[in-house]
Each structure stands twice: as structure tokens, then as C-alpha cells.
Write a protein that holds these residues in place. Sequence first.
Motif, PDB file in Angstrom:
ATOM      1  N   GLU A 281      47.808   2.611 -16.721  1.00 28.85           N
ATOM      2  CA  GLU A 281      48.228   3.983 -17.054  1.00 28.85           C
ATOM      3  C   GLU A 281      49.619   4.256 -16.480  1.00 28.85           C
ATOM      4  N   ASP A 284      52.264   2.590 -18.515  1.00 31.25           N
ATOM      5  CA  ASP A 284      52.573   3.363 -19.730  1.00 31.25           C
ATOM      6  C   ASP A 284      53.579   4.470 -19.426  1.00 31.25           C
ATOM      7  N   GLU A 285      53.397   5.113 -18.293  1.00 31.94           N
ATOM      8  CA  GLU A 285      54.283   6.210 -17.912  1.00 31.94           C
ATOM      9  C   GLU A 285      55.696   5.670 -17.640  1.00 31.94           C
ATOM     10  N   ARG A 288      57.498   4.967 -20.835  1.00 28.62           N
ATOM     11  CA  ARG A 288      58.024   6.188 -21.461  1.00 28.62           C
ATOM     12  C   ARG A 288      59.355   6.604 -20.809  1.00 28.62           C
ATOM     13  N   ARG A 337      52.860  -4.752 -22.421  1.00 24.54           N
ATOM     14  CA  ARG A 337      52.414  -3.379 -22.716  1.00 24.54           C
ATOM     15  C   ARG A 337      53.620  -2.456 -22.946  1.00 24.54           C
ATOM     16  N   GLN A 338      54.655  -2.617 -22.072  1.00 19.78           N
ATOM     17  CA  GLN A 338      55.833  -1.750 -22.200  1.00 19.78           C
ATOM     18  C   GLN A 338      56.565  -1.993 -23.519  1.00 19.78           C
TER      19      GLN A 338
END
Length: 339
Positions: A281, A284-285, A288, A337-338
Amino acid sequence: MKPILIAGPCAAESELQLMTTAEQLHEVAKRQGLSLDYFRAGVWKPRSNPNSFMGVGEQALSWLGEVQRRFGFCVCTEVMNAQQVELCEKAGITALWVGARTGVNPADVQKIADVIKGKPFTMLVKNPLVPDLKLWQGNIERFLQAGVKQVIAVHRGFADGNENIYRNAPCWEIPIDLKVSFPELPILCDPSHLCGQTKWIPQIAQLALNYGFNGLMLECHSNPTEALSDADQQITPAEWGNLIQNLTFKINAPNADLIKQRALLEHVDTQLSELLAKRMEIVDEIARIKKDNNLPVVQPQQWQQVKERYLKEGQDSAYREFLAQFLELLHQASIQRQK
Ligand code: PEP
Ligand code: MN
């Protein structure tokens, strides 16, 4: 808990062979102050090769009854179908086992469970030939559901398709997992069928006891070289006495510890998996923020700092190697993931 000891020949071959073996076992046990919980002997032998000795059949039941009366042993034998259960019941034999070959067919096991329902039998359930924990668990469950009071599992090794030094592959994790799933169930090792040769028996028997097994089933014959089945793996009653005397019985304690440590490990693993999800999580942040600020996904300096923080001088080299691989895996997953 006192270890459960089972000994006796692979097969009941003749009245004389059976009585001699039983008498010798009785004497050895008495001399050494041991109690033999069950005297075993196969009446019907399920053999792979049709030309092998298949057991003498029904007539041996009266010999087993005689062993019971004369020496006070509780006798056990193998059954493959409902009719054999009924014959044993008539002969006063109250302990039976399901062998490795029958154990691969749940329908056959169910028929045996159905016929013993409500009757005071002790059931020994050997592991099925194939290394399939669920099949073994299911067979045990069938007897528990039939209301059998005393069910005992017997680990005799598995046909796993590999060349093994032993006759059968031990696959120790399977009986240990079985014990975790049925904590109250006694589980014995049958080193005779596992090893296939007498020379391996002491080390396998000791290993089983170290793993917390509750006892041993051993094939024991008054004259093993003349045995009509499994001659290479049978020991004499005198050898049985020596073996038992030289083993260290540490029944239960190590197994209870193992189960406790596994529970602790499971707790740590649960926390680890929650932390890893949390880490994703955060990744993910970060992705962004990088995107909003036109920053590259991979920032080598940042990653170098992370490694320095965790990989330190003086760490055990194997652990350090593991940690380096683990961090690399985390890093790669994070980059994927990024992206
Ligand atoms: C036996 O105990 O004699 C026997 C046939 O065993 P298994 O089913 O383990 O091969
Ligand atoms: Mn045998």
C-alpha cells in the motif's frame, strides 16, 4: 505417556512358528520388564507379486486366539474387507489394521469402517502407499466417525517413485502434519516396512522417537532367514529386546515443543504477510507521488541506503545472504508495482 509397543511376525506361517515367536517375545519382554501392547501377525497378506506367500488365511485365526490365551497378548492382524473383519470378530481378535495397499482405496476403507461400527475394535491405520496426507487423514476420519474408541496411526513410509536407500521413503513431514491435525491420535512408526533391511532399523526407530512418535511396530520372527515374507526386515525376539533397551524414549515432549514452536511461527508468518500487504500500500502511495512530480521509479541511491540499513557486518553469513535476496525480491516487486 508410555510408548506403545507392537511386535510379531510379518505373517502367521504355521502354528509352531507363531507359538515359538510369541513365546520368545513373551520371555524377552518379561526379562526386560517391558509390556508388549500388541502381538502382530498377518493372516491374509496383500502381496504385489501373485506368486508370493499370501498368508495361510482363516486357519491362522485360531492360532492367534491361542497366542492371546497362552501369553496374555492382545493380538492384531490386517484386514482388507468386511468378511475378514467378521471372521476376526468370531475368533475374538479385537485389534485390526488397515494396510498401505488397502489404504489407497477410500471405498474399501469405508466398507471396513461400516462393518466395525459400534463394535469394540482398536483400529490401526497405516499410511496409504502414496504420499498423500489427505488420504491418510480421510481413512482415520472414517474410523473416528464409525465411533471407534481407539484409533492408532502407523507410519510405514511411502512409495514416492524415487530410488531410496530404504524400502520406502520416510517423508517425515507427512506423519508430523498428521499428528498436528489429530493431536490426540497416537502415531507409531513401523521401521521394518520403512527400512526393508534390518541394518537401518535402529536409526529409523530412534529418529521416529526423537520426532515424538508414540511407539513402534516391529516385525519379529523366531527364524527370520526362513520367513516366508519380508525375510530381510524381520528381527529375532532377542534382537527386539536389545533394540528396545538401546533406544531413548523421549515420547511426547519434543513433539509438544515442536507443535508449540510451529504455532509461534504461524503467528509471526501471519504478521509478516500483513506487513507485506501494508508495504505494498505504501509502495502505491510512493508511485503516485513520483508520478505527480515526474520522478523516476528507480532511485539507485535510495535503494543503496535501504540495503546498508539492514545488511550489517557481523551478521551470520547464511542469514546475510538470505536477507540480501529477500530485500532484492522486495525491491523488484516494488518496481514492478510502481511501473
Ligand atoms: C504388514 O504390516 O505386514 C504389511 C503388509 O504392511 P504394509 O501394509 O505397511 O505394507
Ligand atoms: Mn511384512
